[in-house]
Each structure stands twice: as C-alpha cells, then as structure tokens.
Write a protein that holds these residues in place. Structure first.
Motif, PDB file in Angstrom:
ATOM      1  N   VAL A 109      -2.119 -12.318  24.006  1.00  0.00           N
ATOM      2  CA  VAL A 109      -1.602 -13.318  24.941  1.00  0.00           C
ATOM      3  C   VAL A 109      -2.714 -13.919  25.812  1.00  0.00           C
ATOM      4  O   VAL A 109      -2.446 -14.650  26.751  1.00  0.00           O
ATOM      5  N   HIS A 110      -3.968 -13.587  25.510  1.00  0.00           N
ATOM      6  CA  HIS A 110      -5.106 -14.210  26.180  1.00  0.00           C
ATOM      7  C   HIS A 110      -5.181 -13.857  27.669  1.00  0.00           C
ATOM      8  O   HIS A 110      -5.632 -14.658  28.481  1.00  0.00           O
ATOM      9  N   CYS A 111      -4.745 -12.653  28.030  1.00  0.00           N
ATOM     10  CA  CYS A 111      -4.718 -12.291  29.447  1.00  0.00           C
ATOM     11  C   CYS A 111      -6.090 -11.846  29.958  1.00  0.00           C
ATOM     12  O   CYS A 111      -6.334 -11.836  31.163  1.00  0.00           O
ATOM     13  N   GLY A 112      -6.977 -11.422  29.057  1.00  0.00           N
ATOM     14  CA  GLY A 112      -8.324 -11.043  29.472  1.00  0.00           C
ATOM     15  C   GLY A 112      -8.470  -9.624  30.005  1.00  0.00           C
ATOM     16  O   GLY A 112      -9.559  -9.243  30.434  1.00  0.00           O
ATOM     17  N   PHE A 113      -7.402  -8.831  29.967  1.00  0.00           N
ATOM     18  CA  PHE A 113      -7.483  -7.471  30.513  1.00  0.00           C
ATOM     19  C   PHE A 113      -8.526  -6.621  29.783  1.00  0.00           C
ATOM     20  O   PHE A 113      -8.984  -5.621  30.303  1.00  0.00           O
TER      21      PHE A 113
ATOM     22  N   LEU B 134     -11.540  -7.605  28.893  1.00  0.00           N
ATOM     23  CA  LEU B 134     -12.929  -8.038  29.104  1.00  0.00           C
ATOM     24  C   LEU B 134     -13.833  -6.991  29.760  1.00  0.00           C
ATOM     25  O   LEU B 134     -14.910  -6.695  29.254  1.00  0.00           O
TER      26      LEU B 134
ATOM     27  N   ARG C  15     -11.356 -10.859  23.739  1.00  0.00           N
ATOM     28  CA  ARG C  15     -10.502 -12.040  23.736  1.00  0.00           C
ATOM     29  C   ARG C  15     -11.188 -13.190  22.999  1.00  0.00           C
ATOM     30  O   ARG C  15     -10.555 -13.911  22.227  1.00  0.00           O
TER      31      ARG C  15
ATOM     32  N   PRO D  88      -2.709  -4.395  27.350  1.00  0.00           N
ATOM     33  CA  PRO D  88      -1.323  -4.046  27.653  1.00  0.00           C
ATOM     34  C   PRO D  88      -0.348  -4.556  26.590  1.00  0.00           C
ATOM     35  O   PRO D  88       0.799  -4.133  26.550  1.00  0.00           O
ATOM     36  N   SER D  89      -0.796  -5.463  25.734  1.00  0.00           N
ATOM     37  CA  SER D  89       0.124  -6.056  24.772  1.00  0.00           C
ATOM     38  C   SER D  89       0.079  -5.386  23.407  1.00  0.00           C
ATOM     39  O   SER D  89       0.697  -5.865  22.465  1.00  0.00           O
TER      40      SER D  89
END
Ligand SMILES: Cc1cc2nc3c(=O)[nH]c(=O)nc-3n(C[C@H](O)[C@H](O)[C@H](O)COP(=O)(O)OP(=O)(O)OC[C@H]3O[C@@H](n4cnc5c(N)ncnc54)[C@H](O)[C@@H]3O)c2cc1C
Ligand code: SF4
Ligand code: SF4
Lengths: 428, 484
Positions: free
Chosen positions: A15-19, A21, A38, A75-76
């Motif tokens: 979902v491209h959240c960046g968590f 990185l 990502r 998280p996904s």
C-alpha cells in the motif's frame, strides 16, 4: 501458483505506506527511494507493466541484501521475500550481468555450497591456483573482492589442525527425550567445526539422540537467496532424502534453517516432491527454537560473562526467532545479555552479499561493529556463521577485536561448567 | 526532459555531485507518489541535498529557471502533499537526518528535517524524555514532514499537535534565502504560519523541537460496547467529567474485524465498538481518575472492561488500533483513508449518517477515530477491480466530508489538504477566505514555484501558472499584499 500469476497479486499487497524504509539497510546507507523496499517493489511493478530490466533497475535489485527486515516491518503482510526471489530468478534469466560480475558469481557459487572446495580455502587461495580460476580471477579483479573475506575467514577459523569429524550418531545423556537430525552446513562445518560439535553436545546433554548423516550436502540456501532456483531445488531434493527418517531436523545456521523452511514453497510445483518438501519444512527447527520447545533439563552452570546478542536476519526476520536465543542465554546464571542498538538493521553479510557488493557490505559491517562495541560486552553471540565473520572482520578493522561465539557454544560452556574460557579465545 | 530541466540537472550535479541527482526515468518514477497512491506524477529531476546551503542553492537555481519544486520527506503523506511536478524538481530530505543537538536541561533538540520522528524519542528516552507528537507513522515519517502537515497522533488530545512542539525552524524561503523563524518573539508569528503550510511557504532545513518529560505512570483500559452510540456517550461523559485523557480512541465492528484478521488482538467478541482510554501523569492523580473513567464506561453500558496490567498488555491493546489502517487491506482489496473532524458531541449523529450513506450506496465503511477530539478516520472499502467501484467509494468518501462540514467540523484533522482535498476547500471556506489565504502564500512565494497546485482548489491571484514573475506583483501593486 506460477510466477506470472503470483507476482501481480503479491505486488498488489503493497500500500506504499513506507513503514519498511527505516529498517532497510540500503535505505539507511543511501536514503534513496529506489534502494528501499517500497522503491524496489515499485521497480518490480514497473517491470511487471512492461518496463524492461535496465541495468539501473537491476543494480537496485542486486543491492538488496535479502535481509527481510522489510517483511518484519510491513503491517500489510507484503511477502517481499517471495517477491525478491522471483525477481532475482527473472534477473538471472533475462539480464546478462557483466562479464566480471558473471565470473565473480561463478566463483562464489562454485565455491560456497561445496564443503570440499571450501576446505581447500583453508590454505589460503589454494583453490584458485589449482582450479585455474586464478586467471579469470585476476582479469576480473575478483581476487581483490574475495580476499578480504578470505582473510577474515582465515583469521576466524580455528588456528590449527583438521576439523574434528563428528560421529554419525551421538547418544542422549540421561533419559532420551527425542531423536533429532542435525544439519552441519557448508561454511559452519569448514570454518566453525567447534559450533557443530557444541551443538551436538548440547542436544545430547538435553536428552536428544543426534543423528548426523555423513552424506549430507549443501541445503541450497545461497542459491535460493540469489535467484538460482534450479540449483537450489537440486540441493533441496538431496537434503530431503538425507533427512527423511528423523522427526526433527535441527539447524544451527540461520541461513540454512530459513531456506529449509522454504522447501515446501520451492518444490510446490513438483508433484513428486511437493509433499516430501512440505513435510521436511514442517520438521525443521532452529537450534534455539528447538531447545526452547523441548524445555531445559540439563543443569546450567554459572558463566560470568557479558554477551551482546546479534539478531541474524535469517533467524529474526526470516524465521521469527528472536526471543528464544535470548531466553536461553538469560537462563544461564551470572551471564548478562546486552542488546545491540538498531537490532533490525543487517550487518551486511547476507549470504554472499559481502562478496558481491563489498562496498556497502563493509559500511554496514562498520555500523554494526560500532553498535556492538557500544554495548561494552565481552563476547558477541550470533547464530549464523556469515554474521560472525562479517562483524568480527569489521571489529578487527576498527582495531577492537572481540571474542565471538555461537549460542550453542555459550550453552555448551555452561552445561559443561567450562567457565568463560571455554569458548573461542579473542582474535588478535 | 525540457531544456530548463536539463540545464538544472547539470547545475545540480555541479552543486551536489552526481550521486545526489536523479535523472534516470525508471528511478525517477519511484518518487511518483507519497502514501496516497491515487495521484501520481513522475518528477522532472530529484535531488538529495545534504545541507541547508545545498537546498538554498537548488531553490535559487529553480527560481532562476522559473521551474517549480516540491519538498519531500519520507513520502508517507496521505493527501498527496509531496506529489511531484513532471515539469519540476523534487527536493528530498532523506539524507538530512542528523540529530544536531540534544539539550536536556532546556528540554529541546535540534534536528535536520529528514530525521525520523521516532528517532528523536529514541535518542532521549533513556533520559526520561520524548518528542510528543506521535502519528501512527512515527517510525518512518520525517520531522520536516510533521512540521509541514502539523501532524498529530493518538496522544495529541493531551499533548497537542506538532505546532505545539516546534520552537524554531530554519527555512529556505521560496526565493532561496535562509532565515530562522522562532516562536514567541515580538511581531507576527511567522513560525505559526509556516507550521502546517504543507510545504508551500518554503523548505525547513533545521528544526528545534521541544522535548517533553515521559509521564510518571501510564494506565490503559479497553472497554467494549454494544454500539458506537454507547461508546460515544462514554467519551462525552469522560471529557465532561473534566478528565483529560492522554488518548481516547474508538473502533467500530468492521475495523475490529480487520484488526483481528491482521494481528489477532483478541478484543472482546461481539463488540459493536471498543474504546481505548489512556491516562498518564503523576501516580496518585492517574489512579484516582482511572477509577472514574472505568466507572463512567460501565455506566455508559460497557459490557467488558480490560485494564492493562503492564507494558506488554498495553502494547496488545494498542496493537489492534495501530494496525487498523493497514489491516483493512486484509478484509478489502482496496480502501480510502478519510480524515475529517466533527464536534465530539455530534459523534453518534454523524456515525448514524455514515451508516445510512453506506447502506444506500452498498459501500462498506469501517470507522476508526481519535474520539477525544472528534477526529474521524473512516476507511471506505471497495474493490478496485470492479468497474465503477472506485468512483462510488470516492463519492461516499466525499459525502462524509460534507457531513463533517455540515456539523461544523473540518475536512482534515491531521493528514492535510494536499492535492487530494483542495477541491473540498470551497465547501468549507468562502472565496474571500481563500483569497486571504492565497495572499499570505503570495507574501512568501510570489512566483508561485514552491509546491504549487496544493491546498488551493484553483490557482488564483498570484498562483496561476508557474513562471518567473517580472516586475511588481499585482497584489503588491493593488496594495493587498507585502513581500517578506
Ligand atoms: C499508515 C500511515 C499512518 C499515518 N498516521 C498518521 C497519524 O496518525 N497522524 C498524522 O498526522 N499523520 C499520519 N500519517 C500521514 C503522514 O505520515 C504525516 O503527514 C507525516 O507527517 C508526513 O511526513 P513525511 O516525512 O512522510 O512527509 P512527506 O509525505 O514526504 O511530505 C508531506 C508534506 O510535507 C512537505 N515537506 C516535507 N518535508 C518538508 C520540509 N523539510 N520542509 C517543508 N515541507 C516539507 C511536503 O512537500 C508535503 O507537502 C500517516 C501516514 C501513513 C502512511
Ligand atoms: S530485504 Fe533487506 S535490503 Fe532488501 S529491501 Fe528488504 S530490508 Fe532492504
Ligand atoms: S512493503 Fe509493506 S511496509 Fe513497505 S511500503 Fe509496502 S505495504 Fe508499506
């Protein structure tokens, strides 16, 4: 599921959240999107939509350590491990690496999975002269890249004599609680035979009959994690055959354990092997994981040392084994466990990474070594031979050599009441 | 690449070195969006400066060429604030990540803009302090991004938003000057204008943040209710009783289902809503108020109240809430995260309307909110493979914002306007309001090159098509605006 169907689905999970990185070692080093999980997933998506594998794209895939910190952080539930494996396989198939890179890869993959060839290295560089590889090597500058690691191995290998040969069976002390098979691993066996001996002893003292098949080969970890899937499947089938008769296979090298747990997936499309592979994966345990499942029985004797515990990526991220080794260490009277800052960030060893990408590997090694030193511990404990070599090498470069040990060796010293001198002496 | 961009790329390479300038199209594309993936644009050039001087030099070069530029931190924004311009430059702060100074006696730290929010806390926690703004994205978002979005988190009910924790910002102004904006001085509160301006008034290159003492004790409870209404009643009762909790969070049945699927948080089965209430502060005060909160929850109809016995249990309670956004991915192929604010007292009414909207349209909506300050995060679920579903979801999502405005609330609580919500601005503000805001913007950025196209619905007044403005600005000429 075959790759063409599997890939878009797996890519769609992000979902491209960046968590992911901040725990990615290459993002930590360079702070660039395309060298983050990502960003790499984005590159895979571009390729999926028809963008050809350009040298620029491949460079970012090659720079990935495969450390799986991003899998833990996400998280996904994005299966980056699977994504990078599929991508590496695609790169191996489609993208010609440069001649020099190919020679280096050939040298590495012609060497590490074969204990006999590795053994030849214990007399430094003998293999090269014998095999005629030396000419290729000189032309491509591979030697410069390989030699620091070889030097590290040489420094780390027990100083003299042949590695003690383990018997094919070690009997349980006290009442037998289980019968387990033991994987000896390629690098572990040749460079850290003491770790295997300690593993066998600890298992026996905890009431296990330990079966150590002589004819076992490489488990295929290095091939699998580098996109050489056919080669990995060959190694996997052989390993399955070797260990089919034991209830549990105990593995003390993190990289090997994680790849054996992946056999089920690796051979899922092979009707003759799928079920056997699945059964083997289900029976594979990391040493610490297994000892905690089994529960301690042998009395622990005091070991007055301070250790810094290093999470090997293939143990913490790939197998989710974090608390068990810490619990085992904490269970030893008078032993203190210290945490290393940024435990999630890879040390740069990552299988063959330190040979194929020496620059970033050294930088990551230096960062890790600095964090290890900051703990003020006497001994660095890790459960993967690659990490131990990598960090010890970096500590040496910083002029701060430190004793290194595998969890098994520490436990062995405690169970046998050897005291703190019972494990490997500091390097000098 | 246009000629101006080609010239700029060469100039940047000379200024910053080749490894800090990205021009390869495949690489550029990885920067095409932030955390909001529905808006994408490949930047013309990406630069990764390491110092304020480099940022200033890049900005001056852009201004000289009349090329627009956009700042980006960690790229987690949810309103498209860091959406690049294809004809512009993206200035990424991810290499400016040093903590420059920690001054515990004066309770402040000085950080570069790319420093990750949680890293500030990590650096001072051992000394008993933290950086209070705690967005759910705190392990990845940058302090620079927090400043731009005036970000908040679960604990902002008691501790306030980023704006309350920023003491000074060094800023590269839109004409490439380096200035220092500080809080509390005489004259206009320019820092107050800058924080929350979504990167449209300049790029901050160094931030002085306030450090807050860690609370002496923390107590957390989870209360399960049959319905959102009774949960909402409990919130009103708690706040009405004069208790200021550190956090009050609510989740509805659908978001609980998602969280269970993702992290097996083990919330009480059958709950129509759960409320998480956290109190912190001096031990005796917390103990007293905590008993009161528990009583009020039960009085409002809680059928189960769980009290966290320690950090591990507290983490378990929070795990479900923190995972909620990402977890929704497990029960739906796609979703929109909405962010709106309503007066706390309107909660039951607005939620009933959202329910009705959802039933009418057949679009499922999961609700997660910072209940203490009325900040809603409805998650609108849809299947992007189904024709028309995306549009329907967007319609519902927009209708929810209308509901917020209708009840005297706001179209954003903490995620910002960006590109995503600029079209809703006229529903909340009159033309005069918007013109006034634009005048402020023109004061800082007369050429309209600094993150153009964000926040405001249509480029008005000075904000038309970007380009170098020659001569006196029309607003200045009309006596409507001054240049700073
Ligand atoms: C899963 C998830 C959960 C989230 N939870 C929350 C939450 O609880 N609360 C909350 O408030 N937000 C939340 N967010 C949104 C986001 O994390 C915040 O807005 C955050 O502050 C953005 O920081 P960033 O570094 O990612 O900025 P970016 O996304 O890179 O940029 C955001 C904006 O800041 C500007 N900007 C960046 N750096 C600078 C600078 N140095 N100077 C000037 N302008 C700059 C950009 O131009 C852009 O307009 C969440 C996001 C995700 C993905
Ligand atoms: S596997 Fe490791 S190096 Fe590769 S993208 Fe994930 S975190 Fe980064
Ligand atoms: S891989 Fe996971 S953590 Fe990383 S951006 Fe994608 S969804 Fe987020």
């Amino acid at each position: 599921m075959s790759a063409p169907e599997e890939l878009p689905k797996l890519l769609g999970d992000c979902v491209h959240c960046g968590f992911c990185l901040p725990t990615c070692p290459t993002y930590v080093l360079w702070g660039e999107e395309m060298d983050s999980p990502r960003g790499r997933i984005h590159l895979m998506q571009q390729h999926q939509r028809g963008e050809p594998l350009s040298p620029a794209m491949v460079q970012h895939f090659d720079a990935c350590l495969g450390c799986m910190a991003c899998v833990t952080a996400c998280p996904s539930g994005v299966q980056y491990d699977r994504l990078i494996e599929l991508t590496r396989a695609e790169v191996e198939r489609e993208h010609p690496h440069s001649a020099a890179d190919r020679a280096l890869r050939r040298a590495v993959f012609g060497l590490f999975p074969y204990p006999r060839r590795l053994r030849a290295l214990r007399g430094p560089l003998r293999l090269y002269q014998r095999s005629g590889l030396d000419k290729v090597v000189r032309r491509t500058g591979v030697l410069e890249r390989l030699s620091p690691s070889l030097a590290a191995m040489e420094r780390l290998a027990p100083p003299l004599g042949r590695a003690p040969r383990l018997p094919e069976r070690v009997s349980a002390r006290g009442g037998r609680r289980a019968t387990v098979g033991m994987l000896t691993g390629c690098v572990q066996r040749e460079f850290f035979p003491g770790v295997n001996a300690a593993t066998a002893r600890v298992l026996a003292m905890e009431g296990c009959d330990v079966v150590i098949p002589r004819n076992q080969g490489c488990c295929g970890a290095l091939s699998l994690h580098s996109g050489r899937e056919d080669e990995a499947r060959r190694f996997a089938r052989r390993t399955i055959e070797t260990f089919e008769n034991v209830d549990v296979i105990v593995v003390n090298a993190a990289g090997c354990g994680s790849s054996m747990k992946e056999y089920a997936r690796l051979l899922a499309d092979d009707p003759a092997w799928a079920a056997r592979a699945e059964a083997l994966s289900a029976r594979t345990r990391d040493l610490a994981e297994y000892l905690v499942e089994l529960g301690p029985r042998a009395p622990r004797r005091p070991l007055p040392v301070t250790v810094a515990y290093h999470d090997a990526c293939h143990l913490a991220h790939a197998q989710g084994v974090r608390s068990q080794p810490r619990a085992l260490l904490a269970g030893i009277p008078e032993l203190t466990v210290r945490e290393i800052a940024d435990p999630d960030v890879c040390c740069g060893s990552a299988g063959t990474y330190n040979l194929l990408q020496p620059g970033p590997a050294a930088e990551l090694g230096d960062r890790k070594a600095a964090n290890v030193r900051a703990t003020g511990a006497d001994v660095l404990v890790a459960a993967n031979p690659g990490c131990v070599m990598q960090i010890a090498d970096a500590l040496g470069r910083q002029g701060a050599p430190m004793a290194v040990a595998h969890t098994a060796e520490i436990l062995d010293a405690s169970l046998r009441g050897l005291g703190p001198d019972g494990f490997r002496t500091p390097l000098s | 690449m246009g000629e101006a961009l080609t010239r700029l790329a060469e100039r940047f390479t000379a200024l910053l070195g080749a490894d800090s300038v990205i021009t390869d199209p495949v690489r550029l594309r990885t920067y095409e969006c932030d955390g909001l993936t529905s808006h994408r644009a490949t930047p013309g050039v990406v630069v990764l400066p390491g110092t304020a001087e480099q940022v200033a030099a890049v900005v001056r070069a852009c201004v000289a060429e009349g090329v627009p530029y956009v700042a980006r931190g960690s790229g987690t924004g949810l309103s498209g604030g860091a959406l690049p311009r294809t004809d512009g430059v993206l200035i990424v702060t991810s290499r400016m990540r040093r903590i420059l100074d920690i001054d515990i006696p004066n309770q402040r730290a000085v950080v570069e803009p790319g420093v990750i929010n949680l890293d500030v806390t990590r650096a001072v926690r051992d000394q008993g302090y933290h950086f209070a703004p705690d967005p759910s994205s705190q392990q990845v978002c940058s302090v620079g991004g927090n400043v731009a979005e005036n970000s908040g988190g679960a604990h902002c009910l008691k501790y306030g938003f980023t704006a309350h924790h920023v003491l000074a910002c060094e800023v590269v102004t839109p004409d490439g000057e380096i200035v220092e904006l500080t809080a509390g001085g005489p004259g206009y509160d320019l820092l107050g204008v800058f924080v929350g301006a979504e990167g449209t008034l300049g790029i901050t290159t160094r931030i002085t943040v306030r450090l807050t003492r860690l609370p002496e004790t923390v107590q957390t409870l989870l209360a399960a209710f049959d319905s959102i209404e009774s949960g909402g009643a409990a919130v009103s009762a708690i706040i009405g009783a004069g208790v200021v909790p550190a956090a009050v969070e609510m989740m509805d049945a659908l978001s609980i289902e998602a969280a269970e699927a993702a992290v097996r948080c083990g919330y009480p089965p059958g709950a129509g809503a759960v409320l998480i209430v956290e109190l912190d502060g001096p031990g005796s005060e917390v103990a007293h108020q905590f008993a009161e909160v528990e009583r009020l929850c039960r009085a409002a109809g809680a059928f189960e109240v769980r009290i966290a016995a320690g950090d591990a249990e507290r983490a378990l309670i929070w795990r479900g809430r923190r995972s909620a956004f990402a977890a929704v991915g497990r029960i739906s192929p796609a979703y929109l995260v909405q962010d709106g604010v309503i007066p706390r007292t309107s909660l039951p009414k607005v939620l009933a309307r959202i329910d009705a909207l959802s039933a009418e349209s057949g679009v499922r909506v999961a609700n997660v909110f910072h209940a203490g300050d009325g900040n809603l995060h409805p998650l609108v679920l849809f299947d992007d493979a189904e024709p028309g579903a995306t549009e329907r979801a967007e319609e519902v999502s927009g209708a929810i914002l209308d509901l917020c405005i209708e009840h005297g609330g706001s179209i954003t609580g903490e995620h910002g306007v960006g590109v995503d919500k600029s079209r809703y601005m006229p529903r909340m503000f009159t033309d005069t309001d918007l013109d006034t805001m634009q005048m402020v913007r023109c004061g800082f950025d007369p050429a309209g090159l600094c993150n153009p196209g964000k926040v405001f619905p249509t480029p008005r007044l000075c904000g038309e098509a970007p380009g170098v403005r020659k001569g006196v600005h029309p607003l200045v000429e009309q006596g409507k605006a001054d240049l700073f």
